[in-house]
Design a protein around this motif. Structure first.
Motif, PDB file in Angstrom:
ATOM      1  N   VAL A 156      14.491  -9.156   4.124  1.00 44.44           N
ATOM      2  CA  VAL A 156      15.359  -8.133   3.560  1.00 44.44           C
ATOM      3  C   VAL A 156      14.529  -7.025   2.928  1.00 44.44           C
ATOM      4  O   VAL A 156      14.812  -5.831   3.111  1.00 44.44           O
ATOM      5  CB  VAL A 156      16.328  -8.759   2.534  1.00 44.44           C
ATOM      6  N   ARG A 157      13.494  -7.393   2.206  1.00 41.35           N
ATOM      7  CA  ARG A 157      12.648  -6.379   1.572  1.00 41.35           C
ATOM      8  C   ARG A 157      11.919  -5.538   2.618  1.00 41.35           C
ATOM      9  O   ARG A 157      11.810  -4.312   2.484  1.00 41.35           O
ATOM     10  CB  ARG A 157      11.654  -7.055   0.633  1.00 41.35           C
ATOM     11  N   ASP A 158      11.392  -6.187   3.648  1.00 42.13           N
ATOM     12  CA  ASP A 158      10.694  -5.441   4.706  1.00 42.13           C
ATOM     13  C   ASP A 158      11.645  -4.488   5.414  1.00 42.13           C
ATOM     14  O   ASP A 158      11.303  -3.335   5.698  1.00 42.13           O
ATOM     15  CB  ASP A 158      10.075  -6.416   5.717  1.00 42.13           C
ATOM     16  N   ALA A 159      12.851  -4.967   5.725  1.00 35.08           N
ATOM     17  CA  ALA A 159      13.829  -4.109   6.391  1.00 35.08           C
ATOM     18  C   ALA A 159      14.235  -2.951   5.490  1.00 35.08           C
ATOM     19  O   ALA A 159      14.456  -1.828   5.960  1.00 35.08           O
ATOM     20  CB  ALA A 159      15.050  -4.941   6.797  1.00 35.08           C
ATOM     21  N   TRP A 160      14.354  -3.228   4.199  1.00 32.91           N
ATOM     22  CA  TRP A 160      14.701  -2.167   3.252  1.00 32.91           C
ATOM     23  C   TRP A 160      13.650  -1.061   3.263  1.00 32.91           C
ATOM     24  O   TRP A 160      13.970   0.131   3.287  1.00 32.91           O
ATOM     25  CB  TRP A 160      14.830  -2.748   1.852  1.00 32.91           C
ATOM     26  N   GLU A 161      12.386  -1.457   3.243  1.00 28.68           N
ATOM     27  CA  GLU A 161      11.314  -0.453   3.263  1.00 28.68           C
ATOM     28  C   GLU A 161      11.355   0.362   4.549  1.00 28.68           C
ATOM     29  O   GLU A 161      11.183   1.590   4.537  1.00 28.68           O
ATOM     30  CB  GLU A 161       9.961  -1.144   3.112  1.00 28.68           C
ATOM     31  N   GLU A 166      12.154   4.469   4.512  1.00 28.57           N
ATOM     32  CA  GLU A 166      11.261   5.467   5.112  1.00 28.57           C
ATOM     33  C   GLU A 166      11.998   6.268   6.181  1.00 28.57           C
ATOM     34  O   GLU A 166      11.829   7.492   6.291  1.00 28.57           O
ATOM     35  CB  GLU A 166      10.033   4.792   5.703  1.00 28.57           C
ATOM     36  N   ALA A 167      12.839   5.603   6.967  1.00 26.24           N
ATOM     37  CA  ALA A 167      13.587   6.300   8.017  1.00 26.24           C
ATOM     38  C   ALA A 167      14.567   7.294   7.420  1.00 26.24           C
ATOM     39  O   ALA A 167      14.764   8.395   7.963  1.00 26.24           O
ATOM     40  CB  ALA A 167      14.320   5.296   8.891  1.00 26.24           C
ATOM     41  N   VAL A 168      15.207   6.935   6.313  1.00 24.54           N
ATOM     42  CA  VAL A 168      16.127   7.857   5.652  1.00 24.54           C
ATOM     43  C   VAL A 168      15.390   9.101   5.196  1.00 24.54           C
ATOM     44  O   VAL A 168      15.874  10.234   5.350  1.00 24.54           O
ATOM     45  CB  VAL A 168      16.814   7.163   4.455  1.00 24.54           C
ATOM     46  N   GLY A 169      14.213   8.904   4.648  1.00 30.34           N
ATOM     47  CA  GLY A 169      13.430  10.050   4.195  1.00 30.34           C
ATOM     48  C   GLY A 169      13.040  10.975   5.337  1.00 30.34           C
ATOM     49  O   GLY A 169      13.126  12.201   5.225  1.00 30.34           O
ATOM     50  N   LEU A 173      15.937   1.862  15.428  1.00 36.34           N
ATOM     51  CA  LEU A 173      14.848   1.520  14.515  1.00 36.34           C
ATOM     52  C   LEU A 173      14.515   0.035  14.596  1.00 36.34           C
ATOM     53  O   LEU A 173      13.357  -0.363  14.506  1.00 36.34           O
ATOM     54  CB  LEU A 173      15.242   1.905  13.086  1.00 36.34           C
ATOM     55  N   PHE A 174      15.541  -0.802  14.780  1.00 33.09           N
ATOM     56  CA  PHE A 174      15.346  -2.242  14.878  1.00 33.09           C
ATOM     57  C   PHE A 174      15.237  -2.730  16.330  1.00 33.09           C
ATOM     58  O   PHE A 174      15.337  -3.930  16.587  1.00 33.09           O
ATOM     59  CB  PHE A 174      16.498  -2.969  14.177  1.00 33.09           C
ATOM     60  N   ASN A 175      15.050  -1.807  17.264  1.00 35.59           N
ATOM     61  CA  ASN A 175      14.881  -2.151  18.685  1.00 35.59           C
ATOM     62  C   ASN A 175      16.041  -2.982  19.234  1.00 35.59           C
ATOM     63  O   ASN A 175      15.862  -3.826  20.106  1.00 35.59           O
ATOM     64  CB  ASN A 175      13.558  -2.902  18.914  1.00 35.59           C
ATOM     65  N   VAL A 176      17.221  -2.742  18.722  1.00 37.72           N
ATOM     66  CA  VAL A 176      18.386  -3.499  19.161  1.00 37.72           C
ATOM     67  C   VAL A 176      18.713  -3.279  20.629  1.00 37.72           C
ATOM     68  O   VAL A 176      19.064  -4.234  21.337  1.00 37.72           O
ATOM     69  CB  VAL A 176      19.597  -3.166  18.259  1.00 37.72           C
ATOM     70  N   PRO A 177      18.592  -2.036  21.174  1.00 28.23           N
ATOM     71  CA  PRO A 177      18.994  -1.842  22.573  1.00 28.23           C
ATOM     72  C   PRO A 177      18.169  -2.621  23.584  1.00 28.23           C
ATOM     73  O   PRO A 177      18.583  -2.760  24.733  1.00 28.23           O
ATOM     74  CB  PRO A 177      18.801  -0.324  22.774  1.00 28.23           C
ATOM     75  N   VAL A 221      24.195   5.396  12.702  1.00 27.71           N
ATOM     76  CA  VAL A 221      24.171   4.030  13.222  1.00 27.71           C
ATOM     77  C   VAL A 221      23.189   3.930  14.377  1.00 27.71           C
ATOM     78  O   VAL A 221      22.418   2.966  14.475  1.00 27.71           O
ATOM     79  CB  VAL A 221      25.586   3.607  13.666  1.00 27.71           C
ATOM     80  N   SER A 222      23.185   4.923  15.254  1.00 26.02           N
ATOM     81  CA  SER A 222      22.253   4.905  16.387  1.00 26.02           C
ATOM     82  C   SER A 222      20.808   4.884  15.922  1.00 26.02           C
ATOM     83  O   SER A 222      19.967   4.195  16.504  1.00 26.02           O
ATOM     84  CB  SER A 222      22.495   6.120  17.284  1.00 26.02           C
TER      85      SER A 222
END
Length: 1403
Positions: free
Chosen positions: A983-988, A992-995, A824-828, A818-819
């Motif tokens: 949604v598609r951009d976030a998915w990509e 990539e981050a998962v990989g 990754l989305f600059n939430v903090p 989760v962190s």
């Protein structure tokens, strides 16, 4: 598009009329019962075709055949009576099984023997239908069971399909029987008798299959114990002893009770109440006439009559009779719809009386065609009365009477039918077969007329509300039951549960769905927009566009209309004005006509106005601009318009607009005069020439024209204008969005003016605790208005993006945490809402049912709206994405308001996810509710307002959900129909981050290497070193515990959940602190929130309540805690938590939760799935229970994890979630506030005592709840415990931050003050340890600790680039460390090793 919408609407209407929506949600048991009846009637139809023919083939006479059928019906009376008497005591499922077994046995006997006596015995003892219609005990039990399983409002639909499938079964049996017989007779060696016997073997097989199906029926089908107790209490309530002690009469009482039960068991009349018996007597008299007529011409004898009269082949005869049954199905399908419109009795008579006439006329035609027509006409209407009749019977009797009443009715009907075949046999033997049809039709017609006389107009809706969970209809027979009201009062008064107290709908009636009423002179009518037509060729296009995209009527008026005497008075009949395009100059009065008067309206007469092309130029001219010719005219040209995304352009993306103008507005802007601006923002600033006009859009497409102003707004008045044509076919879809944005902004302005007018005209009263003088009427800000607002633009706060679609994409999560996603989305870096489930080292949930999903709600800067509520003043606020107040009103019922608001949001969702998703959250409200907000629900005054709202919810339209069990990530958006691109951009990005993360390492349970004593983030390290803990005083807390015990001893409460506030003072690094907290104290329901002025770091182990989209809810109350300390083993923890004191704490809260859920879900629908089980967490052990509630129509979970995996999370059940009356989960959520585990029991009194014991100090967010409300109808909230909270208070200038960590415990009569204080400290430390440096130096000497402190200071100073004055040794060390990074790390690692050795000590 409109065609598709019309088809969809028509389909929904048809499905509703046919009861398909009801049948979709009734459950497995109903399906089995209806299917069983289909199979049974299939078998009845097959043998009805050949029964009389079979006996004729065996050589029996007509009189013998008639006598056989009469005795068969009499035997059925005996069997039905016996099984009906035993049904509820023996069990409905067992009774149905016995009936199916006897049916199979009868078929076998008929297939094996030709002996008249044996056949007669098999028919009498077993189940054989000589009529082709229902026989045996099945129907009475099935109808009673269906009435028990299905709410009254849905019964007519269910009974309709119960009848329809029966008709289809009979017709299918007729077809199959006739074809099978003809097919078998065509085989070599098969006689007609052999073919008949094959049909009886089929009958046997169907009986066996039915017996097997009864094994799959659930316990829900059985007669409930509650109904039996209610029945006994009504008769025995005056005979109960006043005291429960033993007085020597218990045995007698028991024997008396048993004798009464035995009497009732064997006497069906004793099971029926006296008021019902009078109705039953009338019904029996009527049904005698109807059934006698039916018995005279059963289906088999009609077949026999037709075969004898027209000499038909068996296959042809079966085809004719089957066709009539198939056609009759059409009428049966619409029986429920007809009954809803004209009433049950009227529907019965209107269909059955004509069929009786057709029956009487059946022998008249000399030829087969007319006879077939009469057969079809009769069959079409004959059975349409069955479903209304079954619904009628289920209404006029009490639930516990149904099986007995229906059994008596069916027995009487069978008795009446039994004499009919014998009479018909005698008539046929004397060549008067036709007389039987005339007599039967006359008897049935008489039944219809008397039914109309006795009962027409007497079935009316009950005035009393029926509580959820009660198995009673909402009709009664007026005047026919003198004690009906008494029955109703007894039933409702003795009910074990209370239904949800839903406040009356006083929120204001909406004029039109989805659109707010205009606040104008026409407030009771549809909104009206005046369109001023300057004789343009595009005016009708604009009007069509406006009427299509906004719910308003547009009235066109030409600019030179001379019939208007007072234009300002004329405008009072409208809500807004559009000044349209046209030829000419804005400076020419003749060209603009009435437009010119718009800009001079007084404040009192002012209306929202949109100017288009000429109208735009006229507006700008009126406020200082000039009109000049373009160097290059723009007629029919399309260009991309640059806009600032504000006001009516909010949410507008790439705008390609058509232009039709040769003149332009000149406001003397620098971009127009000098072709440049000094800074980008200057492009959108008003000019000195036109200070009242704010530019909104420009066109730079033509170098020759330069910058051309394309749109502007008045800075103070509700005036907007655009130069281009939004209605043009070549203007992209953003043109329509601009029109919608303008209309929403216009409505918002009118609402604000209405509010201001109300405030100015009302003199507030002087009160001790003044409340802002805001309108209390929801007409100002109704839930519907706000629901519409959050999906559209108000003026400049957020885009016009209605939440009609759920976009979803999914990918595997791999090792991503989760962190990782949050960063990754600059939430903090901004406001954030993260609901996180604590995980094991292998990234799986801590335990089954303790948090499977993590949800990251993405707050879009400057866009995401919020709802705030302050309990002290009952003030509700709607805030925009910049946290600015856009609406403010007094709201005495905030929870009801939010309920209605969520209902409107649910109705907006027209397109659920198109891809499979198990995500429990699609979008909706995320936030928190304080403890004080919960106090309001139990009428405890919450006190004054705090420094933050008591309700704070953000409307989340983009989210990322992690399913830790399935290792899936769901990327979702409800931010308009076009947000699939995001949604598609976030998915990509996530893919990539998962990989990348998966390539780093593989998860394992081996501890990671110890970190450096000074973390890489030295600022955080210094920050942690500066923390100061402030505890509650031991003496003060213990005194409060003793006082609580005194209150308990005084009988004021059973349990009091005393809390206190502890503090940690330091500076702010919220997200990093949260990561430390969850790494050191992982919990199933952790949360990080940074919203408004509040920072929340939560590691809560306790779920308050969750509910899915089927409204199945779960609560996880936690009471009983043992901290993990040196010397405390798991066995010790189990011993402590098994003590009477700890278990008492938990049990009282479990019972409190059960009470609360019962109030919503009703008796029998609340279950304790886990009772006082010990769960282990990283820092402590806790005693946990799990309580669940589910609507009756929803399948109950059978395993601990089943509720986590509902069968359908993709769609919103129509019967539950879309219907606000079925929003059980939310009702349970609100009615359980504040959390019982934080109050004690009884709740209201406990809360009042706790206010006194805690010095009326606000608990605030601590002891409240946080979580989400999903637009699909679900929700999930945790209790705010083990939580650090910080408030950014603008009123204070101190730079020191104060984190508060609430903690406490449940006080019972067994509590020890000292133990309670230690428990409070243990809970506090489980959270506070996140604020302590990670390296333990407890075993270092003072000198060693000093040196480590100096090194930490040097490290922090180097990180910040600040010179620091330290000792000689530390400075030398700093110079060494500055040499290279490698040397610096080596020194740190060396010091860490030294610290580890020192910690170990000697040996």
């Amino acid at each position: 598009m409109m065609t598709d919408h019309g088809i969809a609407k028509a389909s929904r209407w048809l499905a509703n009329e046919l009861g398909l929506g009801t049948m979709k949600s009734v459950g497995k048991d109903v399906y089995i019962i209806i299917l069983a009846r289909y199979l049974r009637l299939f078998a009845y139809g097959a043998i009805a075709l050949i029964l009389a023919l079979y006996f004729e083939e065996l050589g029996f006479s007509d009189a013998q055949i008639g006598l056989f059928m009469t005795l068969t019906l009499l035997g059925d009376v005996v069997v039905s009576l016996l099984l009906t008497l035993l049904a509820d005591s023996l069990g409905r499922r067992r009774t149905l099984f016995l009936g199916a077994a006897s049916m199979a046995l009868s078929g076998a006997v008929f297939a094996l023997t030709s002996n008249y006596v044996l056949l007669l015995m098999a028919a009498i003892i077993g189940v054989i239908s000589p009529t082709g219609n229902e026989i045996g005990p099945f129907r009475a039990i099935e109808e009673s069971t269906l009435a028990h399983l299905v709410p009254e409002a849905q019964r007519s639909d269910v009974f309709t399909w119960y009848v329809v499938l029966a008709v289809l079964g009979t017709s299918s049996g007729l077809v199959a029987g006739g074809q099978i017989i003809d097919g078998l007779q065509a085989l070599e060696g098969w006689t007609e008798l052999d073919a008949y016997r094959a049909i009886f073997w089929t009958y046997t097989g169907v009986g066996g299959l039915k017996a097997l199906m009864t094994l799959f029926l659930s316990r829900e089908c059985e007669h409930s114990q509650k109904e039996e107790l209610q029945e006994e209490e009504r008769e025995d309530n005056e005979n109960e002893p006043l005291l429960g002690g033993y007085d020597g009469q218990d045995a007698c009482g028991e024997a008396h009770s048993e004798s009464k039960k035995s009497a009732k068991r064997w006497n069906p009349i004793s099971r029926i109440s006296k008021p019902t018996r009078w109705i039953l007597l009338k019904l029996c008299g009527l049904f005698f006439l109807d059934s006698l007529g039916s018995g005279m011409v059963p289906f088999s004898l009609i077949n026999f009559y037709l075969e004898r009269k027209f000499h038909l082949e068996k296959g042809k005869l079966g085809g004719i009779m089957s066709a009539t049954w198939f056609i009759s199905t059409i009428g049966n399908v619409f029986a429920a719809s007809l009954a809803k419109r004209i009433g049950l009795i009227q529907a019965m008579v209107a269909t059955h009386l004509p069929s009786s006439v057709f029956l009487a006329l059946l022998p008249a035609p000399p030829g087969l065609p007319i006879t077939i027509c009469l057969l079809i006409a009769r069959a079409t209407l004959n059975s349409m009365d069955q479903a209304p009749r079954s619904a009628f019977l289920s209404i006029v009797v009490l639930p516990e009477e149904r099986t007995a009443v229906m059994g008596v009715v069916n027995i009487l009907k069978t008795l009446s039918q039994s004499g009919g075949p014998w009479v018909t046999g005698l008539l046929a033997g004397h060549s008067h077969f036709w007389v039987a049809f005339v007599t039967a039709g006359s008897l049935k017609g008489t039944y219809d007329l008397l039914l109309l006389v006795f009962f027409a107009g007497r079935v009316v809706p009950r005035e009393a509300a029926i509580l959820p969970g009660q198995d009673d209809g909402n009709h009664h027979v007026e005047d026919e039951r003198p004690d009906a009201e008494t029955h109703r009062n007894i039933e409702e008064g003795e009910s074990e549960v209370e239904g949800p107290k839903i406040p009356s709908q006083s929120l204001g009636q909406r004029g039109h769905t989805g659109v707010a009423k205009p606040l104008s002179a026409s407030s009771t009518l549809r909104p009206r927009i005046l369109y001023l037509d300057a004789y343009d060729s595009f005016s009708n296009n604009i009007i069509a566009q406006v009427e299509h995209c906004v719910d308003a009527d547009v009235v066109k008026c030409v600019i030179d209309c001379d019939s208007i005497s007072s234009f300002s008075d004329y405008l009072k009949g409208f809500d807004a004005v559009i000044a349209g395009p046209g030829p000419g100059w804005a400076a020419c009065d003749k060209d603009v006509g009435l437009m010119k008067a718009l800009w001079d309206l007084s404040d009192e007469d002012l209306l929202p106005i949109l100017g288009i092309c000429l109208g735009f130029q006229s507006m700008c001219l009126a406020f200082g601009a000039d009109i000049e010719r373009l160097g290059e005219p723009r007629h029919g040209l399309v260009s991309e318009i640059l806009h600032n995304g504000q006001s009516i352009f909010s949410g507008v993306e790439k705008l390609e607009a058509t232009q039709y103008h040769s003149l332009q507005v000149m406001v003397r802007h620098r971009i127009q005069v000098t072709k440049a601006v000094r800074y980008p923002a200057e492009l959108w600033e008003p000019t000195e020439t036109c200070p009242d006009l704010e530019p909104l859009a420009w066109d730079f497409d033509s170098k020759r024209n330069g910058a051309v102003l394309m749109a502007a707004k008045h800075v103070k008045k509700p005036l907007w204008g655009v130069q281009f044509h939004p209605e043009s076919i070549c203007t992209n879809h953003e043109g329509t969005r601009i029109i919608r944005n303008w209309w929403d902004a216009a409505r918002s302005w009118r609402q604000e003016r209405e509010m201001a007018t109300s405030e100015d005209s009302t003199q507030p009263e002087t009160v001790a605790n003044p409340i802002p003088n805001l309108s209390t009427s929801f007409a100002i800000c109704t839930p519907e208005d706000v629901a519409t607002f959050v999906g559209h633009d108000d003026e400049e706060s957020h885009p016009n993006l209605p939440s009609t679609s759920v976009h979803c994409a999914t990918t595997g999560s791999g090792r991503l945490t989760v962190s990782d996603i949050v960063e990754l989305f600059n939430v903090p870096h901004g406001e954030a809402i993260v609901l996180e489930s604590g995980l094991q080292p292998d990234l799986l949930p801590i335990a089954t049912g303790t948090g499977r999903h993590s949800i990251i709600g993405l707050i879009i800067p400057g866009e995401t709206p919020r709802i705030h509520y302050y309990a002290g003043t009952q003030l509700m606020q709607l805030r925009d994405g910049k946290d600015k107040i856009t609406r403010e009103w007094r709201c005495p019922e905030p929870w009801q308001w939010i309920r209605s608001f969520m209902g409107h949001l649910r109705q907006m969702i027209r397109h659920p996810p198109t891809t499979p998703t198990w995500a429990p959250f699609w979008g909706g409200l995320m936030g928190f509710a304080s403890y004080e907000a919960g106090l309001e629900t139990i009428q405890v005054l919450p006190g004054e307002n705090g420094t933050y709202p008591d309700l704070c919810f953000a409307y989340i339209t983009r989210s990322v959900v992690m399913d830790h069990q399935l290792k899936k990530i769901y990327i979702q958006s409800i931010r308009g129909a076009e947000d699939g691109l995001w949604v598609r951009d976030a998915w990509e990005k996530l893919y990539e981050a998962v990989g990348r993360k998966s390539a780093e390492s593989t998860p394992n349970r081996t501890p990671m290497p110890r970190s450096n004593p000074f973390e890489q983030d030295s600022t955080l390290n210094t920050y942690l070193s500066s923390c100061t803990e402030i505890f509650a005083e031991r003496e003060e807390y213990c005194a409060a515990v003793s006082s609580c015990k005194s209150q308990i001893a005084d009988g004021q409460s059973y349990e009091l959940c005393l809390t206190t506030t502890n503090q940690i003072q330091n500076n702010e690094l919220s997200w990093k602190l949260y990561k430390r907290l969850t790494s050191q104290n992982p919990a199933p329901f952790s949360a990080y929130m940074r919203i408004h002025n509040v920072h929340i770091l939560s590691s809560s182990p306790e779920r308050y309540i969750s509910w899915d989209r089927t409204q199945t809810a779960q609560c996880r109350p936690i009471k009983g805690t043992v901290a993990k300390q040196n010397g405390v083993t798991a066995a010790d923890a189990h011993t402590i938590l098994s003590s009477p004191k700890e278990r008492a704490e938990n049990l009282m809260i479990v019972d409190l939760v059960r009470h609360q859920l019962h109030g919503v879900y009703g008796s029998g629908n609340v279950h304790v799935r886990k009772l006082m089980e010990i769960e282990e967490y990283k820092t402590l052990w806790q005693l946990v229970s799990v309580v669940e509630g589910a609507p009756r129509s929803v399948k109950k979970a059978e395993t601990p994890g089943e509720w986590e995996d509902p069968t359908d999370f993709m769609s919103v059940p129509e019967s539950v979630s879309k219907d606000e009356g079925g929003y059980f989960g939310y009702d349970a959520f609100v009615q359980s506030l504040p959390p019982g585990s934080m109050t004690g029991a009884p709740k209201k009194r406990s809360c009042e005592i706790l206010q006194h014991e805690e010095g009326r100090q606000r608990r605030g967010i601590y002891s409240g709840v946080l979580g989400y409300l999903d637009v699909g109808g679900g929700g999930d909230f945790s209790v705010v415990i083990r939580t650090a909270i910080k408030t950014d208070d603008a009123a204070t200038s101190t730079t020191e931050d104060v984190w508060t960590i609430g903690a406490g415990g449940a006080i019972t009569a067994q509590s020890s003050p000292q133990s309670e204080y230690e428990e409070m400290l243990a809970k506090f430390q489980s959270t506070a340890r996140a604020f302590k440096p990670q390296v333990s130096t407890s075993r270092l000497s003072d000198e060693e600790q000093r040196k480590l402190g100096e090194l930490a200071a040097v490290s922090a100073a180097m990180h910040d680039g600040v010179d620091v004055d330290v000792g000689e040794g530390a400075a030398e060390m700093a110079r060494t460390l500055l040499g290279t990074l490698e040397n610096f790390r080596a020194q740190l690692e060396m010091l860490e090793r030294e610290a580890v050795v020192l910690n170990r000590g000697p040996g």
